[in-house]
Design a protein around this motif. Structure first.
Motif, PDB file in Angstrom:
ATOM      1  N   PRO A   1       0.803  -1.235   0.000  1.00 33.86           N
ATOM      2  CA  PRO A   1       0.000   0.000   0.000  1.00 33.86           C
ATOM      3  C   PRO A   1       0.832   1.279   0.000  1.00 33.86           C
ATOM      4  O   PRO A   1       0.298   2.351  -0.247  1.00 33.86           O
ATOM      5  CB  PRO A   1      -0.819  -0.123   1.276  1.00 33.86           C
ATOM      6  N   VAL A   2       2.138   1.181   0.301  1.00 34.11           N
ATOM      7  CA  VAL A   2       3.080   2.300   0.458  1.00 34.11           C
ATOM      8  C   VAL A   2       2.862   3.022   1.785  1.00 34.11           C
ATOM      9  O   VAL A   2       3.818   3.369   2.477  1.00 34.11           O
ATOM     10  CB  VAL A   2       3.049   3.280  -0.737  1.00 34.11           C
ATOM     11  N   ILE A   3       1.633   3.300   2.149  1.00 32.79           N
ATOM     12  CA  ILE A   3       1.294   3.784   3.488  1.00 32.79           C
ATOM     13  C   ILE A   3       0.397   2.725   4.134  1.00 32.79           C
ATOM     14  O   ILE A   3      -0.651   2.405   3.559  1.00 32.79           O
ATOM     15  CB  ILE A   3       0.573   5.145   3.435  1.00 32.79           C
ATOM     16  N   PRO A   4       0.811   2.134   5.260  1.00 32.45           N
ATOM     17  CA  PRO A   4       1.996   2.357   6.081  1.00 32.45           C
ATOM     18  C   PRO A   4       3.291   1.948   5.364  1.00 32.45           C
ATOM     19  O   PRO A   4       3.294   1.055   4.521  1.00 32.45           O
ATOM     20  CB  PRO A   4       1.765   1.456   7.313  1.00 32.45           C
ATOM     21  N   ARG A   5       4.378   2.583   5.751  1.00 32.08           N
ATOM     22  CA  ARG A   5       5.668   2.379   5.111  1.00 32.08           C
ATOM     23  C   ARG A   5       6.169   0.947   5.320  1.00 32.08           C
ATOM     24  O   ARG A   5       6.113   0.413   6.423  1.00 32.08           O
ATOM     25  CB  ARG A   5       6.689   3.361   5.691  1.00 32.08           C
ATOM     26  N   GLU A   6       6.616   0.342   4.227  1.00 34.26           N
ATOM     27  CA  GLU A   6       7.208  -1.000   4.200  1.00 34.26           C
ATOM     28  C   GLU A   6       6.230  -2.117   4.548  1.00 34.26           C
ATOM     29  O   GLU A   6       6.634  -3.278   4.650  1.00 34.26           O
ATOM     30  CB  GLU A   6       8.449  -1.087   5.111  1.00 34.26           C
ATOM     31  N   ARG A   7       4.972  -1.802   4.735  1.00 37.71           N
ATOM     32  CA  ARG A   7       3.985  -2.844   5.013  1.00 37.71           C
ATOM     33  C   ARG A   7       3.672  -3.602   3.718  1.00 37.71           C
ATOM     34  O   ARG A   7       3.413  -2.990   2.682  1.00 37.71           O
ATOM     35  CB  ARG A   7       2.711  -2.213   5.573  1.00 37.71           C
ATOM     36  N   VAL A   8       3.703  -4.914   3.786  1.00 39.78           N
ATOM     37  CA  VAL A   8       3.294  -5.757   2.658  1.00 39.78           C
ATOM     38  C   VAL A   8       2.266  -6.752   3.179  1.00 39.78           C
ATOM     39  O   VAL A   8       2.541  -7.501   4.128  1.00 39.78           O
ATOM     40  CB  VAL A   8       4.482  -6.506   2.022  1.00 39.78           C
ATOM     41  N   TYR A   9       1.084  -6.748   2.584  1.00 40.61           N
ATOM     42  CA  TYR A   9       0.041  -7.697   2.968  1.00 40.61           C
ATOM     43  C   TYR A   9       0.137  -8.934   2.083  1.00 40.61           C
ATOM     44  O   TYR A   9       0.295  -8.827   0.866  1.00 40.61           O
ATOM     45  CB  TYR A   9      -1.345  -7.066   2.792  1.00 40.61           C
ATOM     46  N   SER A  10       0.038 -10.099   2.684  1.00 44.54           N
ATOM     47  CA  SER A  10       0.082 -11.366   1.939  1.00 44.54           C
ATOM     48  C   SER A  10      -1.311 -11.965   1.821  1.00 44.54           C
ATOM     49  O   SER A  10      -2.099 -11.927   2.780  1.00 44.54           O
ATOM     50  CB  SER A  10       1.006 -12.363   2.644  1.00 44.54           C
ATOM     51  N   ASP A  11      -1.591 -12.503   0.617  1.00 44.30           N
ATOM     52  CA  ASP A  11      -2.859 -13.205   0.356  1.00 44.30           C
ATOM     53  C   ASP A  11      -4.059 -12.361   0.776  1.00 44.30           C
ATOM     54  O   ASP A  11      -4.931 -12.804   1.529  1.00 44.30           O
ATOM     55  CB  ASP A  11      -2.877 -14.564   1.071  1.00 44.30           C
ATOM     56  N   CYS A  12      -4.084 -11.149   0.274  1.00 48.29           N
ATOM     57  CA  CYS A  12      -5.175 -10.223   0.577  1.00 48.29           C
ATOM     58  C   CYS A  12      -5.849  -9.745  -0.702  1.00 48.29           C
ATOM     59  O   CYS A  12      -5.379 -10.013  -1.808  1.00 48.29           O
ATOM     60  CB  CYS A  12      -4.659  -9.027   1.372  1.00 48.29           C
ATOM     61  N   SER A  13      -6.946  -9.046  -0.534  1.00 44.48           N
ATOM     62  CA  SER A  13      -7.719  -8.540  -1.659  1.00 44.48           C
ATOM     63  C   SER A  13      -7.913  -7.038  -1.540  1.00 44.48           C
ATOM     64  O   SER A  13      -8.135  -6.513  -0.443  1.00 44.48           O
ATOM     65  CB  SER A  13      -9.087  -9.228  -1.715  1.00 44.48           C
ATOM     66  N   LEU A  14      -7.833  -6.377  -2.676  1.00 45.05           N
ATOM     67  CA  LEU A  14      -8.080  -4.951  -2.756  1.00 45.05           C
ATOM     68  C   LEU A  14      -9.478  -4.765  -3.329  1.00 45.05           C
ATOM     69  O   LEU A  14      -9.787  -5.245  -4.417  1.00 45.05           O
ATOM     70  CB  LEU A  14      -7.047  -4.280  -3.660  1.00 45.05           C
ATOM     71  N   LEU A  15     -10.330  -4.053  -2.594  1.00 46.68           N
ATOM     72  CA  LEU A  15     -11.723  -3.889  -2.997  1.00 46.68           C
ATOM     73  C   LEU A  15     -11.959  -2.496  -3.555  1.00 46.68           C
ATOM     74  O   LEU A  15     -11.499  -1.498  -2.974  1.00 46.68           O
ATOM     75  CB  LEU A  15     -12.644  -4.132  -1.797  1.00 46.68           C
TER      76      LEU A  15
END
Length: 444
Positions: free
Chosen positions: A18-32
């Motif tokens: 998402p860039v914000i929060p910084r360095e956060r990477v979500y695994s196996d998620c969905s963008l709605l």
């Protein structure tokens, strides 16, 4: 009765950055997504517990992130890609580029070149670009027709050129263009004084006044070479950035392009003014213009974003390649491998770019309520394995070639590596026509 929320699209991916929060990477998620906006990021297995997607797409081993923002370029110059390479800046401009522009640049040239550039940018992950070039109305039309988000800054020069008689003529034409696009959801018009050495104090003051009244952006080439600084001191007794500050041109609306020649006082001026720096590492390296001290600027809370510059001096418009160059050059200039890390390079090409263009409330990160400007990068191939850190993979490998899908304001403009609105064959044919015309004349 159900309390589930209807949405238009669920994009399921192995990773979401998402860039914000910084360095956060979500695994196996969905963008709605609903309409043109982001609704939420949720675990893929829980989407249908809370939402009713009209369409659901499983992207598999792909990463979703905000579309990249190319904060400086001259889109139509894509038709001059490779035309005059491996030359010093002054020779390149005075003996090759400016004569070619004087002969060939018209509305048709800008239309065809801009369309070619927009296609190249979208296919490599750019969802928003800033452009400074003659016949800005043709570039704005090309962006509108392509569905691309853009900041168009109309060029202002004292000298007569193909588009304007003088600075006043350029400002008058540009203000009319701004009126035309005032309510456009994707296109923003601003002022593009070319450089301190091509625009008078009177014109710069007029631009500063209009920009403040209209809250319109200003973009200017500034401190691009050591020779520019030396000549300015000889002419005015001061460095260009000091002159711009005295004229009232440096504000948070101002985007300063290149900035390869900076001393401590220049940095103080930038910090106090709130102006932004647009770093163009590949163009600066190719023309040997100098090095922008990006880590020092960031350490002094100065916003630094990225641009490719035009394809005549780069020679591509791939913002992932620009991010990699920014990271590597930033480390070398700072003498520190910790400088411009992968997360910072990504921020420079996304949220920092949005801040520079004054649209950080709309784009630059994947947050609920923001516009759905999104790209998908395919990490399923051999060259992506193993994948320990998605951020490093994005910055230090050829990610531009892995962009599989792209959305601007929720519209699917690149679908499985192909342009949805534009015809690639037609674009190439127009480019070949211009190549044959210009080459044929040069051979006479």
């Amino acid at each position: 009765m159900t309390n589930k929320i209807p949405v238009d699209l669920s994009l399921d991916a192995s990773w979401i950055l998402p860039v914000i929060p910084r360095e956060r990477v979500y695994s196996d998620c969905s963008l709605l997504i609903k309409d043109d906006c982001i609704v939420a990021i949720v675990p893929s297995g829980k989407v249908e517990e809370q939402y009713i997607p009209r369409s659901r797409v499983d992207l598999g081993a792909q990463l979703l992130m905000p579309g990249l923002i190319n904060c400086h370029g001259h889109a139509a110059m894509t038709l001059l890609r490779g035309y005059a390479d491996d030359l010093p800046l002054e020779t390149w401009l005075n003996e090759h580029i400016w004569p070619a522009e004087s002969q060939w640049v018209d509305e048709a040239f800008v239309r065809d070149g801009s369309r070619l550039a927009i296609a190249e940018m979208m296919l490599s992950g750019t969802t928003c670009f800033s452009d400074m070039y003659y016949f800005p109305e043709a570039c704005a039309t090309a962006a509108h027709e392509a569905g691309m988000r853009a900041q168009i800054v109309f060029p202002v020069l004292d000298a007569t050129n193909n588009w304007s008689k003088d600075a006043d003529d350029a400002i008058n034409k540009g203000l009319k263009l701004r009126d035309k696009y005032r309510s456009h959801p994707l296109i923003k018009i601003g002022f593009g004084p070319h450089a301190p050495y091509t625009v008078s104090d009177t014109a710069l003051q007029k631009i500063a006044t209009y920009a403040e009244e209209l809250q319109a952006p200003i973009q200017i080439h500034l401190h691009e070479t050591a020779d520019e600084i030396e000549r300015a001191i000889g002419r005015t007794g001061m460095r260009p950035i000091q002159r711009l500050q005295d004229l009232g041109l440096l504000t948070p609306l101002t985007q300063c392009v290149h900035m390869t020649q900076l001393d401590a006082n220049d940095i103080d001026i930038l910090q106090l003014s709130g102006a932004h720096v647009i770093h163009c590492p590949q163009s600066n390296m190719k023309l040997a213009s100098g090095n922008c001290p990006t880590q020092t600027l960031l350490d002094n809370t100065i916003n630094v974003a990225l641009g490719t510059d035009g394809a005549a001096s780069n020679n591509d418009l791939d913002m992932f390649a620009e991010s990699q160059s920014a990271a590597l050059l930033g480390k070398m200039v700072a003498g520190n491998p910790l400088a411009i890390d992968a997360a910072t390079a990504i921020e420079m090409s996304t949220i920092n770019g949005a801040r520079a263009l004054g649209i950080e409330d709309q784009v630059g990160s994947l947050e609920p309520g923001k516009q759905a400007d999104i790209i998908a990068i395919d990490f399923s191939g051999v060259s992506s394995a193993p994948l320990y850190n998605p951020l490093s993979q994005l910055v230090y490998t050829a990610s531009g070639s892995r962009v599989s899908n792209l959305w601007v304001a929720g519209e699917h403009l690149v679908q499985d590596y192909a342009l949805a609105r534009m015809n690639s064959t037609e674009l190439k044919n127009h480019a070949l026509k211009w190549q044959n015309t210009i080459q044929g004349h040069d051979g006479e």
